[in-house]
Enzyme design. Sequence first.
Site, short mmCIF file in Angstrom:
data_model
loop_
_atom_site.label_atom_id
_atom_site.label_comp_id
_atom_site.label_asym_id
_atom_site.label_seq_id
_atom_site.Cartn_x
_atom_site.Cartn_y
_atom_site.Cartn_z
N VAL A 160 100.92 115.19 125.24
CA VAL A 160 101.11 116.62 125.03
C VAL A 160 101.98 117.21 126.15
O VAL A 160 102.84 118.06 125.89
CB VAL A 160 99.76 117.35 124.95
CG1 VAL A 160 99.97 118.83 124.61
CG2 VAL A 160 98.86 116.70 123.91
N ASP A 161 101.79 116.76 127.37
CA ASP A 161 102.64 117.20 128.47
C ASP A 161 104.10 116.84 128.21
O ASP A 161 105.01 117.65 128.43
CB ASP A 161 102.19 116.55 129.78
CG ASP A 161 101.09 117.33 130.49
OD1 ASP A 161 101.01 118.56 130.31
OD2 ASP A 161 100.30 116.71 131.21
N VAL A 162 104.33 115.61 127.77
CA VAL A 162 105.71 115.16 127.53
C VAL A 162 106.35 115.97 126.40
O VAL A 162 107.49 116.44 126.53
CB VAL A 162 105.73 113.66 127.21
CG1 VAL A 162 107.13 113.22 126.80
CG2 VAL A 162 105.27 112.85 128.42
#
Length: 356
Positions: free
Chosen positions: A163-165
């Site tokens: 999700v961060d990426v």
Amino acid sequence: MSALEGVVIADFGRVLAAPYATMVLADLGAEVVKVEHPRGDETRAWGPPHAHGHSTYFLSVNRNKESRTLDLATPGGLAAARELVLGADVLVENFRPGTMRRFGLDHESLRTVHRGLVYCSVTGFGAGAALPGYDLLVQAVGGLMSVTGPAPGEPTKVGVALVDVLTGLHAAVGILAALRHRDRTGEGQLVEVDLLSVLLSAMVNQSAGYALAGVVPGIMGNRHPSIAPYEVFPTADRPMVLAVGNDRQFTRLCRALGLPPDDRFATNASRVAHVAALAELIGARLRTRTAAEWFALLTPLGVPCGPVNDVAGAFELAESLGLRPIAEVGGMRLVANPIRLSATPVTYRTPPPDLA
């Protein structure tokens, strides 16, 4: 000349989502100044593993950047930060909502003195929610874990901070769109992305099934809710996947496996309805040969398949296909940027910086 040459980014990002976005833009030629507290970005201490005296986590998202340590809680540090921002084209930050406002570095305060500034704010749950935006937390409350895992009742996180990426990529796209708008009008704008909204968008067919049809998906292991056969199967030595997306591919698979015609599997919809019986038949055939043998047999027939590689095997495959997945940067073997531009290719100018 690089695509973003001349673009200056004041990077107040930490950990992963924002630093990933600014590294992508740095690879495309932007000058990125990474502002760090004198203690340094948290990921500098996130190890093992380590390489070249740094955590590999930090090294993974901070090449092509200059580090500048500033303590925003001091008058001198805040003045230096403000000077940096006033000379920049883009500001990126992922502090908790309200943090930049306390320092007078929020969008509302800066737009009156820097009308061309593109201001990108990355949060976990939006500007109005002071919740910590950790990837694992968002995977849980955002529904991703509810559809990921070996079986019902066993929710599982994805093996990387996906999700961060994805949020970093969305931030980079938003910044590029805002820069294009500024090229036409001279006006900057606020770009906002949050982890929860990105995840809901990135769950595509699962999210759409709920939004359009009210269907709440659940854990199906490695099976697909709408395609069959599309899952992991055993072979004589290790697991492999079949990703059969249409009837033509399925017909070729059946011929290769020696499976007779069966009305239960005549269409994709009927295959999904009888997925367990289909998987049992296919699995019995695949156990007779190794994954490599099946890969060599089925691939020329146009049947999408492949062994379940570890990360080393994945890099070996990419190299065998001529994809050049490793970039040598200042003596470090870093993962290459996957974007290929014919006229303005990405560049690898400097390794991730020491704490300045």
